[in-house]
Structure formats: C-alpha cells, structure tokens
Scaffold this active site. Structure first.
Site, PDB file in Angstrom:
ATOM      1  N   SER A   1       0.868  -1.178   0.000  1.00  0.00           N
ATOM      2  CA  SER A   1       0.000   0.000   0.000  1.00  0.00           C
ATOM      3  C   SER A   1       0.903   1.226   0.000  1.00  0.00           C
ATOM      4  CB  SER A   1      -0.934   0.005   1.217  1.00  0.00           C
ATOM      5  OG  SER A   1      -0.187   0.135   2.421  1.00  0.00           O
TER       6      SER A   1
ATOM      7  N   LEU B   1      -3.406   1.559   7.084  1.00  0.00           N
ATOM      8  CA  LEU B   1      -3.804   2.682   6.238  1.00  0.00           C
ATOM      9  C   LEU B   1      -3.162   2.620   4.859  1.00  0.00           C
ATOM     10  CD1 LEU B   1      -3.711   5.732   8.694  1.00  0.00           C
ATOM     11  CD2 LEU B   1      -5.659   4.296   8.047  1.00  0.00           C
TER      12      LEU B   1
ATOM     13  N   HIS C   1       3.575  -5.002   2.858  1.00  0.00           N
ATOM     14  CA  HIS C   1       3.036  -5.612   4.073  1.00  0.00           C
ATOM     15  C   HIS C   1       3.468  -7.059   4.221  1.00  0.00           C
ATOM     16  CE1 HIS C   1       0.137  -2.392   5.157  1.00  0.00           C
ATOM     17  NE2 HIS C   1       0.148  -2.155   3.856  1.00  0.00           N
TER      18      HIS C   1
ATOM     19  N   LEU D   1       5.073 -10.758   2.045  1.00  0.00           N
ATOM     20  CA  LEU D   1       5.496 -11.633   0.955  1.00  0.00           C
ATOM     21  C   LEU D   1       5.393 -13.052   1.489  1.00  0.00           C
ATOM     22  CD1 LEU D   1       7.067 -12.687  -1.578  1.00  0.00           C
ATOM     23  CD2 LEU D   1       9.160 -12.024  -0.405  1.00  0.00           C
TER      24      LEU D   1
ATOM     25  N   TYR E   1      16.215 -10.214   2.625  1.00  0.00           N
ATOM     26  CA  TYR E   1      15.859  -8.952   1.980  1.00  0.00           C
ATOM     27  C   TYR E   1      17.097  -8.170   1.541  1.00  0.00           C
ATOM     28  CZ  TYR E   1      10.990  -9.731   3.093  1.00  0.00           C
ATOM     29  OH  TYR E   1       9.714 -10.260   3.144  1.00  0.00           O
TER      30      TYR E   1
END
Length: 205
Positions: free
Chosen positions: A95, A109, A120, A122, A166
């Site tokens: 988002s 939000l 948010h 994976l 990551y």
C-alpha cells in the site's frame, strides 16, 4: 493499452502448448506461470497461504482476511501474485505510505498521495518454498514499482532472521522499526525505486 500489456515482466513467462482433444481440435490451457495484480476475489487464497506461512513461525499473520480484502479493494495495483496453472503460489501485498519511516498506522492505512510503497507481506505456498520463488517475485515486484510514476521508495519491516533474505533482494536496513506487534520487534528496511535510470530504460516502462 492495458497495464499488463505495458509491463512485459508481468506477462506469463512460459505458455504450455495447446493440447489436442480426441477430435484433433485444440483446447485452451492455462499458462504455466503468470504474474498479475491481485483482486479481492483472490483474498481467500492469499489468506490461506499467509496463515500457513506465518502462524507456525510468529503465531499471527501480518494481514488478516478483512485487511487483505481492504487493501485489495483500495490498491490492487500495489499487489502481485504468481500463479501456476491458475493456482496462486506466491504473492506480495503493498500500500502507499506518506512518511519517511513506518508507524503503527501504516499497518492498516493506505495513503493515496504517498510516494512510499509499504510492503506488508510476501509469502510463498509451502509446496513451492526453497525454490527461489520469493526472490524472483520480489525482483518482479520492484521492477513493476519502477513503472509507477508516484513510487519513490519501498519500505518493509521484518524479523531479524529475514534481514539477510531482503538484503539479497537489494534492501538496506534502516534500524529498529517503531512498529511492534505483541512481543515482536522488527527491523525496518528500504529499497530505492527511483535512481535506476538504466533499468527503467530497459524495462519496457
């Protein structure tokens, strides 16, 4: 021109040859691999994969079913699913956020005027793990973000043991995240979306 046709890295990477029916006529078959943005209709499949992936590790899910539906209704263009013969095997949901760092509000939000993509979650289906699918999907997602004119950075938060994964995807650690979930603490990580002119010139965007 559709968004999919403008983004070559979201097109199916392989197509099965059409099979012949007993009468010799071809019949339609699903693509072997397909990448596309998710829709609210995918929410249950998303949640089933996420629940299995996270509850056994942390006891909770980053997004519950109503939150998945919430984001797939508000900003489906910030999601990406990997489908094998029509079956969802891995996904990312994001988002927009409008601050430099994530806060507790970022969990629920979507800020339509933001320039930061908050990733948010994976997750990969259990039968497709240890095959590099998470890394491939993240690479495709970051390529996709480079085609969105409003996106400047990608942010995510993860537990310590996921930091090396990551980092291999090109993210850098910013330090402890102020967001907590129960007793869990997180490291915040970022990846620049802009500043890759060569990649954008050659991405078909």
């Amino acid at each position: 021109m559709s968004a999919l046709s403008a983004l070559p890295f979201l097109k199916p990477v392989h197509l099965r040859s059409p099979r012949s029916s007993p009468g010799g006529q071809r019949r339609h078959t699903l693509p072997a691999s397909e990448f596309r943005c998710l829709s609210p209709e995918d929410a249950i499949s998303v949640f089933e994969i996420e629940r299995e992936a996270f509850i056994s590790v942390s006891g909770d899910c980053p997004l519950h079913l109503d939150e998945i539906r919430h984001f797939l209704n508000l900003c489906p263009e910030l999601s990406l699913g990997w489908f094998e013969e029509g079956r969802l095997v891995a996904f990312i949901i994001g988002s927009l956020w409008d601050q430099d760092r994530l806060t507790q509000e970022a969990l629920t939000l979507h800020k339509p005027r933001g320039t930061v993509v908050h990733i948010h979650v994976l997750a990969v289906h259990r039968t497709f793990r240890q095959q590099g699918k998470g890394s491939i999907l993240m690479w495709r997602y970051l390529q996709y973000l480079r085609c969105l004119p409003f996106a400047r950075r990608a942010l995510l938060m993860c537990e310590d043991f996921l930091v090396p994964f990551y980092q291999k995807c090109g993210f850098e650690a910013l330090g402890p995240c102020e967001v907590t979930v129960g007793d869990l603490a997180f490291i915040e990580m970022q990846h620049p979306v802009r500043g890759h002119a060569f990649m954008r010139r050659n991405s078909g965007c």
